[in-house]
Design an enzyme around this catalytic site. Structure first.
Site, PDB file in Angstrom:
ATOM      1  N   ASP A   1     -14.144  19.028  -2.032  1.00 22.92           N
ATOM      2  CA  ASP A   1     -13.115  19.035  -0.979  1.00 22.92           C
ATOM      3  C   ASP A   1     -13.227  17.833  -0.038  1.00 22.92           C
ATOM      4  OD1 ASP A   1     -12.401  21.394  -2.130  1.00 22.92           O
ATOM      5  OD2 ASP A   1     -12.785  22.664  -0.396  1.00 22.92           O
TER       6      ASP A   1
ATOM      7  N   ASP B   1     -12.409  19.490  -6.800  1.00 20.69           N
ATOM      8  CA  ASP B   1     -11.169  19.550  -6.013  1.00 20.69           C
ATOM      9  C   ASP B   1     -11.210  18.548  -4.855  1.00 20.69           C
ATOM     10  OD1 ASP B   1     -10.633  21.747  -7.657  1.00 20.69           O
ATOM     11  OD2 ASP B   1     -11.358  23.195  -6.188  1.00 20.69           O
TER      12      ASP B   1
END
Length: 571
Positions: free
Chosen positions: A388, A409
């Site tokens: 992230d 991600d």
């Protein structure tokens, strides 16, 4: 006629055209109903005779029609004009969110009192829902007073802010999912109507956008397009609509004069970035430049919504660095709050700066940079982390010549985002992890959001290469149901698994996502073994053009004034 008078005239024309199109929509609904009732009856365009008829017509394109009709009728509309009903719908939605915030506070505060994690989620949710109403209020404030003399841009602004409101509300729900509390379901129920109303508002505005295309409004009102082109022309290359303060900043040769200087060694006015931010004038409407000298600044930086038109300029992406280590897994901080730097104030620009989160892969979710601001530009920046890393949370964002590194991600969120000419670097994850570059979070099919990588370079750090066959890397996975990611003109090294994309959970979103690869190159770009999901698209040149900055971000109107390298289309 003066410029102000001309603008007012244009606005009246635009408002009239939009209203006319919406009336045509109502007429179309009436005709359809008439056709379905009897094939033998003569088709006569219906008149809007009652509030019920008008409300039902305006609600026709929405997904939650019953919620739409009931909420508008309960508000006792005093006008049957479609535009007035849509504005009423915005007001109803704002009141619904505000009432839901109060209800959540009353019903859930006591339940969360003994659970620090849940209490924190509730407090963050209240803030996010207030942010959601702010975007709806932007829509209302600009409905009558829009300044861009092009209908398409006006409508797209509304779609951006409605999409932003949806993103904030979804983030509230996501925050509760990060807890083990059973209150997540309670929050879903409390805000159910508010979220449906916001979705309905987006559906109404998107319908206007579709009508503009179908009726070729720009062709009908060609003087508006001509007027817009005039606004974008100037002898000095700076758009004529740019104000004198911004013009002076842009025209300065040999660098930009800073309003304040930050330096650890005391050679500036401030030693910390947050101290400098406190000097930003309230309701600031002109560029406020903060020059941050070389050094490592270990602080959590928050550019608040009130701090607009702020510019950070550093000495280089590896020389001026803002660092932090907040994380979800070890530090028990909500993902949204882990950001080393959070950008919430609109019209933000950063140049020559590094942002990092040093929590490492063991920290799991650990954001280096979160951007929720509208019209944000990042040039020659380095954004480093693991899971992230870059949270492109909401609104319009443009990244040029930046480097983003991470594992899981590491570019995620629900903004309207283009990364152009950027380096995307896959890092070595923990032993059991795969690497996913993107996790786009579009939760409503009509949102204008998406993530575009254009002319980028996807590669791996040296430490990742030996483990790439074990810890496989993918272009992305669908975080939300209507996840949209486009990768085009990009060089993809031999670090991406041939399948290309990875599911999130089973067959979730595989039919509804929108993923596309267009004219990429490099050993990792071969699509022969790519997954064959229904949501994978093959773009034509015309379709691909939609995702260039000029079209996807309406970037020609706001990116060039920042004086960063910029390619509006493919060349």
């Amino acid at each position: 006629m003066g410029v102000d008078g001309e603008l007012k005239k244009k606005k009246c024309i635009i408002a009239g055209v939009i209203t006319a199109l919406l009336v045509l929509m109502v007429v179309a609904v009436g005709i359809t109903t008439s056709r379905n009732t009897s094939h033998s009856e003569k088709i006569v365009p219906v008149q809007i005779k009652t509030a019920t008829t008008a409300v039902e017509a305006v609600c026709a394109p929405t997904d939650y029609k019953e919620t739409c009709v009931n909420s508008l009728m309960k508000a006792s509309p005093d006008s049957t004009q479609p535009l007035d009903l849509i504005k009423l719908g915005f007001n109803v939605t704002i009141r619904s969110i505000e009432d839901s915030i109060k209800k959540a506070s009353v019903e859930l505060t006591a339940k969360a009192a003994n659970d620090k994690d849940t209490k924190g989620a509730l407090e963050l949710c209240e803030k996010l829902m207030n942010d959601a109403t702010d975007d709806l209020k932007k829509c209302l404030d600009n409905f009558d007073g829009f300044s861009i003399p092009q209908i398409e841009d006006f409508v797209e602004d509304l779609r951006v802010w409605l999409s932003g409101s949806i993103a904030y509300q979804q983030t509230c729900m996501d925050t509760f999912e990060e807890t083990n509390s059973k209150l997540s379901q309670d929050m879903q129920k409390i805000f159910k109507t508010s979220r449906e109303l916001t979705s309905n508002g987006l559906a109404m505005i998107t319908n206007i956008s579709n009508l503009l295309g179908e009726f070729n409004v720009t062709g009908v009102t060609g003087d508006l397009g001509k007027y817009a082109r005039k606004l974008l022309s100037a002898e000095d290359g700076i758009p004529s609509w740019v104000g004198p303060n911004t013009r002076r900043l842009m025209a300065t040769k040999g660098g930009v004069k800073a309003n304040v200087v930050v330096a650890h060694d005391g050679s500036g006015q401030y030693k910390t970035i947050n101290e400098a931010l406190n000097a930003v004038p309230k309701a600031n409407q002109k560029p406020f430049v903060i020059y941050i000298k070389q050094g490592v600044y270990n602080e959590k930086v928050d550019v608040t919504k009130k701090m607009t038109h702020v510019t950070f300029i550093g000495d280089g992406p590896t020389k001026t660095k803002i660092t932090g280590s907040l994380n979800y897994y070890i530090g028990k901080v909500k993902t949204y709050l882990t950001a080393t730097v959070a950008i919430n104030g609109d019209n933000f620009t950063a140049k020559n700066i590094g942002f990092e989160n040093t929590a490492g892969p063991e920290g799991h979710q650990a954001v280096a940079l979160r951007v929720s601001a509208d019209l944000a530009v990042f040039y020659n920046c380095q954004i480093d982390g693991y899971q992230d890393t870059l949270y492109v949370h909401s609104h319009r964002q443009f990244f040029r010549d930046c480097t983003v590194s991470g594992t899981v991600d590491f570019i995620f969120g629900d903004g309207i985002v283009v990364l152009q000419n950027c380096n995307i670097v896959v890092r070595k994850p923990m032993k059991s992890q795969s690497c996913m570059i993107t996790a786009q979070g579009r939760s409503d099919k009509r949102e204008s959001t998406g993530l575009v990588l254009q002319n980028c370079h996807i590669t791996g750090e040296p430490a990742y290469i030996p483990v790439k066959s074990i810890n496989k890397a993918y272009l992305g996975r669908p975080w939300k149901e209507f996840s949209r990611t486009i990768i085009m003109g990009t060089t993809i090294d031999d670090v991406i698994d041939p399948a290309g994309w990875l599911p999130w959970n089973g067959d979730f979103a595989l039919n509804t996502l929108y993923y596309a690869e267009y004219e990429n190159n490099g050993p990792g770009s071969n699509q022969a073994q790519r997954v064959k999901w229904p949501g994978i698209k093959k773009l034509s040149p015309k379709q691909a053009l939609r995702f260039t900055p000029a079209r996807f971000l309406r970037g020609n109107l706001w990116i060039p004034p920042n004086r960063v390298p910029y390619m509006g289309n493919f060349q």
